[in-house]
Design an enzyme around this catalytic site. Structure first.
Site, PDB file in Angstrom:
ATOM      1  N   ASN A   1       0.878  -1.570   0.029  1.00  0.00           N
ATOM      2  CA  ASN A   1      -0.309  -0.047  -0.240  1.00  0.00           C
ATOM      3  C   ASN A   1       0.965   1.485  -0.046  1.00  0.00           C
ATOM      4  O   ASN A   1       0.306   2.203  -0.111  1.00  0.00           O
ATOM      5  CB  ASN A   1      -1.115  -0.225   0.949  1.00  0.00           C
ATOM      6  CG  ASN A   1      -0.304   0.005   3.002  1.00  0.00           C
ATOM      7  OD1 ASN A   1       0.411  -1.012   3.053  1.00  0.00           O
ATOM      8  ND2 ASN A   1      -1.053   0.625   3.855  1.00  0.00           N
TER       9      ASN A   1
ATOM     10  N   CYS B   1      -3.142   0.917   6.590  1.00  0.00           N
ATOM     11  CA  CYS B   1      -3.406   0.330   7.951  1.00  0.00           C
ATOM     12  C   CYS B   1      -3.971   0.463   9.085  1.00  0.00           C
ATOM     13  O   CYS B   1      -5.383   0.401   9.536  1.00  0.00           O
ATOM     14  CB  CYS B   1      -2.172   0.132   8.418  1.00  0.00           C
ATOM     15  SG  CYS B   1      -0.691   1.397   8.467  1.00  0.00           S
TER      16      CYS B   1
ATOM     17  N   GLU C   1       3.650  -5.559  12.524  1.00  0.00           N
ATOM     18  CA  GLU C   1       3.044  -4.270  11.678  1.00  0.00           C
ATOM     19  C   GLU C   1       2.050  -4.600  10.843  1.00  0.00           C
ATOM     20  O   GLU C   1       2.336  -4.868  10.391  1.00  0.00           O
ATOM     21  CB  GLU C   1       3.888  -3.389  10.965  1.00  0.00           C
ATOM     22  CG  GLU C   1       5.179  -2.694  12.316  1.00  0.00           C
ATOM     23  CD  GLU C   1       4.370  -1.427  12.517  1.00  0.00           C
ATOM     24  OE1 GLU C   1       3.853  -0.946  12.746  1.00  0.00           O
ATOM     25  OE2 GLU C   1       4.951  -0.139  12.873  1.00  0.00           O
TER      26      GLU C   1
ATOM     27  N   GLU D   1       7.773   0.642  14.834  1.00  0.00           N
ATOM     28  CA  GLU D   1       8.900   0.895  13.887  1.00  0.00           C
ATOM     29  C   GLU D   1       8.482   2.662  13.779  1.00  0.00           C
ATOM     30  O   GLU D   1       7.271   2.940  14.832  1.00  0.00           O
ATOM     31  CB  GLU D   1       8.286   0.706  12.311  1.00  0.00           C
ATOM     32  CG  GLU D   1       8.683  -0.649  11.902  1.00  0.00           C
ATOM     33  CD  GLU D   1       9.714  -1.710  11.696  1.00  0.00           C
ATOM     34  OE1 GLU D   1      10.328  -0.876  11.644  1.00  0.00           O
ATOM     35  OE2 GLU D   1       9.391  -2.769  11.616  1.00  0.00           O
TER      36      GLU D   1
HETATM   37  P1  NAD Z   1      -0.411  -9.431   3.029  1.00  0.00           P
HETATM   38  O1  NAD Z   1      -0.380  -9.167   4.685  1.00  0.00           O
HETATM   39  O2  NAD Z   1      -0.828 -10.615   1.973  1.00  0.00           O
HETATM   40  O3  NAD Z   1       1.186  -9.792   2.453  1.00  0.00           O
HETATM   41  C1  NAD Z   1       2.380  -8.256   3.248  1.00  0.00           C
HETATM   42  C2  NAD Z   1       3.236  -9.352   3.226  1.00  0.00           C
HETATM   43  O4  NAD Z   1       3.383 -10.091   3.719  1.00  0.00           O
HETATM   44  C3  NAD Z   1       3.510  -9.432   1.534  1.00  0.00           C
HETATM   45  O5  NAD Z   1       5.038  -9.059   0.996  1.00  0.00           O
HETATM   46  C4  NAD Z   1       3.393 -10.955   1.425  1.00  0.00           C
HETATM   47  O6  NAD Z   1       4.230 -11.191   0.365  1.00  0.00           O
HETATM   48  C5  NAD Z   1       3.771 -11.639   2.731  1.00  0.00           C
HETATM   49  N1  NAD Z   1       3.771 -12.427   3.045  1.00  0.00           N
HETATM   50  C6  NAD Z   1       1.952 -13.276   3.595  1.00  0.00           C
HETATM   51  N2  NAD Z   1       1.982 -14.502   3.577  1.00  0.00           N
HETATM   52  C7  NAD Z   1       3.744 -13.974   4.367  1.00  0.00           C
HETATM   53  C8  NAD Z   1       3.756 -15.669   5.067  1.00  0.00           C
HETATM   54  N3  NAD Z   1       2.941 -16.665   5.354  1.00  0.00           N
HETATM   55  N4  NAD Z   1       4.924 -15.872   5.595  1.00  0.00           N
HETATM   56  C9  NAD Z   1       6.150 -14.530   5.260  1.00  0.00           C
HETATM   57  N5  NAD Z   1       5.009 -13.732   4.308  1.00  0.00           N
HETATM   58  C10 NAD Z   1       3.948 -13.107   4.003  1.00  0.00           C
HETATM   59  O7  NAD Z   1      -0.800  -8.016   3.458  1.00  0.00           O
HETATM   60  P2  NAD Z   1      -1.505  -6.677   2.089  1.00  0.00           P
HETATM   61  O8  NAD Z   1      -2.024  -7.178   1.600  1.00  0.00           O
HETATM   62  O9  NAD Z   1       0.247  -7.204   1.304  1.00  0.00           O
HETATM   63  O10 NAD Z   1      -0.524  -5.247   2.709  1.00  0.00           O
HETATM   64  C11 NAD Z   1      -2.561  -5.016   3.433  1.00  0.00           C
HETATM   65  C12 NAD Z   1      -2.061  -5.353   4.988  1.00  0.00           C
HETATM   66  O11 NAD Z   1      -0.707  -4.765   5.532  1.00  0.00           O
HETATM   67  C13 NAD Z   1      -3.010  -5.492   5.823  1.00  0.00           C
HETATM   68  O12 NAD Z   1      -4.106  -6.081   6.400  1.00  0.00           O
HETATM   69  C14 NAD Z   1      -2.638  -3.750   6.695  1.00  0.00           C
HETATM   70  O13 NAD Z   1      -3.408  -2.814   7.772  1.00  0.00           O
HETATM   71  C15 NAD Z   1      -1.234  -3.702   6.386  1.00  0.00           C
HETATM   72  N6  NAD Z   1      -0.621  -3.264   6.593  1.00  0.00           N
HETATM   73  C16 NAD Z   1      -0.203  -2.803   8.368  1.00  0.00           C
HETATM   74  C17 NAD Z   1       1.056  -1.468   8.373  1.00  0.00           C
HETATM   75  C18 NAD Z   1       1.553  -1.246   9.952  1.00  0.00           C
HETATM   76  O14 NAD Z   1       2.073  -0.044   9.761  1.00  0.00           O
HETATM   77  N7  NAD Z   1       0.274  -1.338  11.066  1.00  0.00           N
HETATM   78  C19 NAD Z   1       1.580  -1.151   7.635  1.00  0.00           C
HETATM   79  C20 NAD Z   1       0.846  -1.400   6.376  1.00  0.00           C
HETATM   80  C21 NAD Z   1       0.033  -2.269   5.697  1.00  0.00           C
END
Ligand code: NAD
Length: 477
Positions: free
Chosen positions: A149, A282, A248, A458
């Site tokens: 995002n 997020c 996060e 972070e």
């Molecule tokens: P996602 O969890 O699908 O993917 C995030 C990353 O994790 C990607 O690089 C993905 O390839 C990897 N991933 C997926 N499954 C994994 C596993 N089993 N082991 C290791 N890595 C894995 O999330 P997304 O769709 O890319 O992003 C959206 C999510 O991220 C939302 O839930 C959002 O709230 C969260 N987010 C949180 C923050 C924060 O600061 N808290 C910031 C941005 C996004």
């Protein structure tokens, strides 16, 4: 066709067996490039290289590491237009938002490159027979896993402190948006003089990279920014090795509007809180809690603000498309759930297609009213421009509803009563409270969640501690 490959040991990396996925431009639905999918052995190679480079980097004086990181900040600013173009094309973000996001990415390297010089251990007084002190040692190789995002921003806030304190990094951007981070790794070596192997980017799927990073004994910590699901899956694997994590994760943040606030500013800020980045944020304020006596008039203001938004593919649009097809379809599913459960749609609630929307993945910014905090749309993270309005009676009621969530990432308070603001802020279960605006904080402010929104932080000075291990040295004189 442009191909995005991994960047490992100071060079682009691919093998005869590297496979590629199509990358679709979310603004148009057109195929624009191909993105590598790395294998487990590619990760092993990247971590091996990082392990070899680690000791020399660790042993540099902090001022020297810091100087190169500040140099990388400068390189980001110098190449900002191009980095912004890559990111805008891959995410669909409107072009006008990119300069601020790129400047923020640079600021992380400038900030951590500067303050790492003042991070010291402590002397501990134990009388004349002892010399006792603490040190902060780096872990070794850190795995950094990232979402789609805000790709560069989220990458830099984790990578900059990790490198500053002397770790080597193997970062994995989202398989949907890797371009800007791969380019950053190249700039780090070619323009900022980071040694090859210290900052590597592997491009591929989380389901392969996560387990491969956990399995490699040189990886001593992982930072994941992503969904709760990914956090849970990674957490289970990491537990086998007692591997520390910074997580996060997602949010369903409450944005509380009291009757004494500046209602026009609150309406504007509350709409931005759930529509910025098309709601793919997020910390988005997706539960708008409104005091009962202003509910109807405030909803009118919210609807007027939403109607003034310009959604579309243009560089000056207020909101762009949804970045991935899966996410777009997920939002449409929530529209359907809202319809079948009888929620009242005050504005929006449909996909946008035809005309300038072409085959892009656009949805209407949407507000539902008459929602209970127990409804699915009030409990689950949608990650799109969709908010629910929930009425509350008084301060206590607002705090109870706000805290009744599995998440605890962020919260907003709108009020002119300074006593109320601090009382409510002290009781909210969230990692960041924003008052009388709804923004993302600063490089200097820690970011992270309570409850299922994750652990560790972070950003801020404290992040340096999260990328080091505290050691005591006790010397009998
Ligand atoms: P996602 O969890 O699908 O993917 C995030 C990353 O994790 C990607 O690089 C993905 O390839 C990897 N991933 C997926 N499954 C994994 C596993 N089993 N082991 C290791 N890595 C894995 O999330 P997304 O769709 O890319 O992003 C959206 C999510 O991220 C939302 O839930 C959002 O709230 C969260 N987010 C949180 C923050 C924060 O600061 N808290 C910031 C941005 C996004």
């Amino acid at each position: 066709m442009i191909r995005i490959d991994s960047y490992v040991d100071g060079a682009f990396f691919k093998t005869d067996n590297t496979k590629y996925n199509d990358k679709i431009d979310p603004r148009t639905g057109q195929r624009i490039k191909e993105i590598a999918i790395c294998s487990e052995s590619d990760i092993v190679r990247a971590v091996d290289g990082a392990q070899l480079a680690f000791e020399a980097w660790r042993d540099l004086v902090p001022a020297e590491r810091g100087r190169r990181l500040v140099e990388l900040g400068r390189a980001i600013r110098k190449n900002g237009y191009r980095l912004g173009q890559i990111e805008s094309e891959e995410t669909g973000k409107p072009g006008h938002e990119m300069p601020a996001l790129i400047a923020l990415a640079a600021e992380f390297f400038e900030f951590y490159g500067g303050i790492v010089n003042s991070m010291d251990g402590e002397m501990i007084g134990r009388g004349p027979d002892y010399h006792v002190y603490t040190r902060r040692d780096p872990f070794g190789v850190i795995g950094v896993i990232l979402p789609w995002n805000a790709p560069l921003h989220q990458a830099c806030r984790a990578i900059a402190p990790a490198l500053a304190v002397g770790n080597a990094v193997v970062a994995k951007p989202s398989e949907h948006t890797p371009g800007s981070l791969v380019e950053l790794a190249r700039l780090a070596v070619e323009e900022a003089g980071l040694p090859p192997g210290i900052f590597n980017v592997v491009v591929g799927r989380g389901s392969v990279v996560g387990p491969a990073l956990v399995k490699h004994s040189a990886v001593q910590k992982i930072s994941l920014t992503g969904s709760v699901r990914a956090g849970q899956e990674l957490g289970k694997l990491a537990a086998e090795r007692i591997l520390p994590l910074t997580l996060e994760l997602g949010g369903k943040s409450a944005n509380i509007v009291f009757n004494d606030c500046d209602l026009d500013a609150a309406a504007k800020g509350s709409v931005r809180a759930f529509t910025w980045n098309s709601g793919q944020w997020c910390a988005a304020g997706t539960r708008i809690l409104v005091q009962e006596d202003i509910h109807d008039s405030f909803v009118e203001k919210l609807v007027a603000e939403v109607k003034a938004l310009r959604v579309g593919p243009g560089a000056d649009a207020t909101s762009g498309p949804i970045t991935t097809k899966a996410q777009y379809e997920k939002i449409l599913d929530y529209f359907e759930i809202a319809r079948t459960t009888g929620l009242k749609c005050a504005v929006g609630g449909k996909p946008l297609s035809g005309g300038s929307f072409g085959n892009g993945w656009y949805v209407e910014p949407t507000i539902y009213t008459g929602v209970s905090n127990d409804d699915v749309l009030a409990r689950e993270e949608i990650f799109g421009p969709v908010a629910v309005v929930i009425p509350f009676k008084d301060e206590k009621d607002a705090v109870t509803i706000a805290n009744d969530s599995e998440f605890g990432l962020s919260a907003g308070i709108w009020s002119r009563d300074i006593g109320r603001v601090h009382r409510v802020a002290s009781r909210l279960e969230a990692g960041r409270i924003v008052v009388n605006e709804y923004g993302g904080g600063f490089v200097q402010t820690p970011c992270g969640g309570f409850k299922q929104s994750g652990y560790g932080r972070e950003q801020g000075v404290d992040a340096l501690s999260h990328y080091t291990q505290l050691k005591s040295v006790i010397v009998r004189l």
